[in-house]
Design a protein around this motif. Structure first.
Motif, PDB file in Angstrom:
ATOM      1  N   ILE A 154       0.370  -1.665   0.011  1.00  0.00           N
ATOM      2  CA  ILE A 154       0.391  -0.429  -0.490  1.00  0.00           C
ATOM      3  C   ILE A 154       0.844   0.950   0.011  1.00  0.00           C
ATOM      4  O   ILE A 154       1.775   1.583   0.797  1.00  0.00           O
ATOM      5  CB  ILE A 154      -1.036  -0.147   1.260  1.00  0.00           C
ATOM      6  N   PHE A 155       0.593   2.110  -1.410  1.00  0.00           N
ATOM      7  CA  PHE A 155       1.426   3.103  -0.749  1.00  0.00           C
ATOM      8  C   PHE A 155       0.654   4.669  -0.995  1.00  0.00           C
ATOM      9  O   PHE A 155      -0.543   4.568  -1.242  1.00  0.00           O
ATOM     10  CB  PHE A 155       2.092   2.893  -2.466  1.00  0.00           C
ATOM     11  N   HIS A 156       0.943   5.055   0.192  1.00  0.00           N
ATOM     12  CA  HIS A 156      -0.050   6.696   0.860  1.00  0.00           C
ATOM     13  C   HIS A 156       0.922   7.355   0.175  1.00  0.00           C
ATOM     14  O   HIS A 156       2.152   8.219   0.715  1.00  0.00           O
ATOM     15  CB  HIS A 156       0.506   6.660   2.047  1.00  0.00           C
ATOM     16  N   TYR A 157      -0.124   8.847  -0.263  1.00  0.00           N
ATOM     17  CA  TYR A 157       0.340   9.591  -1.399  1.00  0.00           C
ATOM     18  C   TYR A 157      -0.149  11.336   0.295  1.00  0.00           C
ATOM     19  O   TYR A 157      -2.012  11.082   0.574  1.00  0.00           O
ATOM     20  CB  TYR A 157      -0.031   9.907  -2.250  1.00  0.00           C
ATOM     21  N   ASN A 158       0.290  12.307   0.045  1.00  0.00           N
ATOM     22  CA  ASN A 158      -0.343  13.455   0.322  1.00  0.00           C
ATOM     23  C   ASN A 158      -0.674  14.365  -0.467  1.00  0.00           C
ATOM     24  O   ASN A 158       0.806  14.593  -2.058  1.00  0.00           O
ATOM     25  CB  ASN A 158       0.435  13.685   1.327  1.00  0.00           C
ATOM     26  N   LEU A 159      -2.003  14.582  -1.002  1.00  0.00           N
ATOM     27  CA  LEU A 159      -1.900  15.802  -2.419  1.00  0.00           C
ATOM     28  C   LEU A 159      -2.584  16.993  -1.566  1.00  0.00           C
ATOM     29  O   LEU A 159      -3.266  16.622  -0.817  1.00  0.00           O
ATOM     30  CB  LEU A 159      -2.727  14.880  -3.103  1.00  0.00           C
ATOM     31  N   ARG A 160      -1.991  18.299  -1.930  1.00  0.00           N
ATOM     32  CA  ARG A 160      -2.386  19.440  -1.169  1.00  0.00           C
ATOM     33  C   ARG A 160      -3.074  20.267  -2.591  1.00  0.00           C
ATOM     34  O   ARG A 160      -1.979  20.252  -3.178  1.00  0.00           O
ATOM     35  CB  ARG A 160      -1.482  19.780  -0.583  1.00  0.00           C
ATOM     36  N   LEU A 161      -3.695  19.718  -3.371  1.00  0.00           N
ATOM     37  CA  LEU A 161      -4.049  20.663  -5.026  1.00  0.00           C
ATOM     38  C   LEU A 161      -4.462  22.317  -4.201  1.00  0.00           C
ATOM     39  O   LEU A 161      -6.044  22.361  -3.531  1.00  0.00           O
ATOM     40  CB  LEU A 161      -5.053  20.071  -5.187  1.00  0.00           C
ATOM     41  N   SER A 162      -4.451  23.178  -4.417  1.00  0.00           N
ATOM     42  CA  SER A 162      -5.619  23.825  -4.999  1.00  0.00           C
ATOM     43  C   SER A 162      -5.516  25.171  -6.244  1.00  0.00           C
ATOM     44  O   SER A 162      -5.120  24.479  -7.368  1.00  0.00           O
ATOM     45  CB  SER A 162      -4.281  25.722  -4.134  1.00  0.00           C
ATOM     46  N   GLY A 163      -7.248  25.302  -6.684  1.00  0.00           N
ATOM     47  CA  GLY A 163      -7.371  25.892  -8.040  1.00  0.00           C
ATOM     48  C   GLY A 163      -8.899  26.279  -8.151  1.00  0.00           C
ATOM     49  O   GLY A 163      -9.208  27.270  -6.615  1.00  0.00           O
ATOM     50  N   ASP A 164      -8.800  26.825  -9.101  1.00  0.00           N
ATOM     51  CA  ASP A 164     -10.439  27.522  -8.856  1.00  0.00           C
ATOM     52  C   ASP A 164     -11.498  26.918  -9.317  1.00  0.00           C
ATOM     53  O   ASP A 164     -11.095  25.787 -10.340  1.00  0.00           O
ATOM     54  CB  ASP A 164     -10.338  28.379  -9.630  1.00  0.00           C
ATOM     55  N   ILE A 165     -12.425  27.279  -9.489  1.00  0.00           N
ATOM     56  CA  ILE A 165     -13.612  26.895 -10.376  1.00  0.00           C
ATOM     57  C   ILE A 165     -13.876  27.832 -11.238  1.00  0.00           C
ATOM     58  O   ILE A 165     -13.803  28.739 -11.505  1.00  0.00           O
ATOM     59  CB  ILE A 165     -14.730  26.890  -9.532  1.00  0.00           C
ATOM     60  N   SER A 166     -13.951  26.668 -12.359  1.00  0.00           N
ATOM     61  CA  SER A 166     -13.520  27.760 -13.518  1.00  0.00           C
ATOM     62  C   SER A 166     -15.142  27.254 -15.035  1.00  0.00           C
ATOM     63  O   SER A 166     -15.639  28.018 -15.677  1.00  0.00           O
ATOM     64  CB  SER A 166     -12.585  27.476 -14.761  1.00  0.00           C
TER      65      SER A 166
END
Length: 390
Positions: free
Chosen positions: A285-297
């Motif tokens: 089991i490979f664990h990743y942390n993702l922190r995504l930021s963006g806009d509603i387009s």
């Protein structure tokens, strides 16, 4: 075109002054910014897109083409280049090459390794030139296309790759580093022709409103040294996400209260981190942390974007969508027993003892891999949308 000519002259003069071993006058050199390598029965077909400075300057009395494409075959790439050199009146200067196109056939035959190994050993060709696969068209034919925007297909390809930034382009040096480390299969960008190829190779392509043109297609995934699968650019974005890329891609997610409608989240920031690997007998089991930021387009959902609770619902839908795409991608690589994600590198770094056991058979053990994401989604901008998407 004047800009291209000025750029050409600057690069040409710099090349002469920075390479004292090439003691030729500027007007004795022929310059190429792109090279193609295709399959041939006796080895390789190599093509060079050679710049015609007189035509680019617009001062020639003869309506010459801004470039010409010469090609030749040989049992080795060097032999083919030598034959091209014999057929032209100037010395080949290849240290300005920025793009090396590989034909689909040569990539499927497992000869891509021969090409990037040659680049690393060659004193003529820069090792940081970008490697690109040409899909459904030979490299030599693609180099003949008149780019309606840049004028040269070489510049068009290079600008496409620059626009993608550090997330997609691949060089021979990068491939070799991953090969030495072990635990990751090659993933190269591929390009294709949109529109009519035949008309794209004619000067009239500059004059039409519907030109044949070059387009980025996605990633070409290799199993060991052979091209195996083409991954559409939208699916390829998931590899980019897991590797920390942030090339302004969009994620389409279902509305939280109506799955028949969609909204779009455009990613502008991505902090991805490989956390840890858990091993349970033959499960990994490979664990990743993702922190995504963006806009509603784009929005077709019946939600109030001024309500934090509704924003949270949208963020959860984005997270769910990414999770589903990651699982689809994992299923694809498991089916083909390949590792474009670099899960082997991940295992090597986080769990070296397990990696020592798995390395001889990798990537076959990837069929027992799982990916778990801890995702943090941040909507930064909602534009002018209000309740009901209006």
């Amino acid at each position: 075109m004047k800009y291209l000519y000025m750029l050409f002259m600057l690069l040409s003069v710099a090349a002469v002054f920075l390479a004292p071993l090439d003691k030729h006058e500027l007007n004795e050199l022929s310059f190429s910014f792109a090279m193609g390598v295709d399959h041939a029965e006796d080895g390789y077909e190599v093509s060079l897109q050679l710049i015609n400075p007189a035509a680019v300057a617009g001062k020639s009395q003869v309506p010459n083409s801004p470039y010409v494409v010469y090609k030749a075959t040989g049992k080795t790439i060097d032999t083919a280049l030598e034959r091209i050199s014999v057929n032209i009146s100037r010395y080949n200067y290849l240290k300005q090459i920025e793009v090396i196109l590989l034909g689909e056939a040569i990539a499927r035959d497992g000869k891509a390794k021969d090409v990037y190994d040659y680049i690393l050993h060659s004193a003529q060709i820069p090792s940081d030139a970008n490697l690109v696969i040409a899909r459904d068209v030979s490299a030599s034919e693609l180099l003949k296309i008149y780019s309606p925007i840049e004028g040269f297909s070489a510049f068009e390809i290079e600008n496409i790759l620059q626009k993608l930034g550090r997330d997609i382009p691949v060089t021979a040096t990068e491939i070799k580093v991953d090969e030495i480390k072990e635990g990751k299969d090659i993933a190269m960008p591929f390009i294709k022709v949109e529109g009519d190829l035949k008309s794209g190779k004619e000067r009239g392509n500059f004059e039409t409103t519907s030109p044949g043109h070059i387009a980025y297609g996605g990633l070409a995934l290799f199993k060991e040294d052979k091209l195996s699968v083409f991954l559409d650019y939208r699916d390829a974005a998931i590899i980019t996400i897991l590797q920390g890329g942030e090339s302004g891609f969009s994620i389409e997610a279902s509305c939280p209260k109506d799955e028949n409608n969609l909204f779009t989240f455009r990613v502008f920031g991505n902090l991805a981190r490989e956390r840890r690997v858990e091993t349970y007998e033959d499960r990994y089991i490979f664990h990743y942390n993702l922190r995504l930021s963006g806009d509603i387009s784009q929005m077709k959902c019946n939600v109030n974007l001024e309500d934090p609770d509704d924003i949270e619902l949208l963020e959860k839908e984005i997270e769910k969508t990414i999770q589903n795409h990651v699982q689809d991608l994992l299923a694809l690589v498991q089916e083909n027993e390949m590792d474009p994600l670099g899960l082997g590198l991940f295992m090597r770094e986080k769990n070296p003892e397990t990696w020592k056991k798995l390395k001889p058979d990798w990537p076959a053990p990837i069929k027992n891999a799982e990916i778990e994401l801890k995702t943090n989604i941040k909507v930064q901008n909602i534009g002018h949308y209000k309740k009901g998407g209006g």
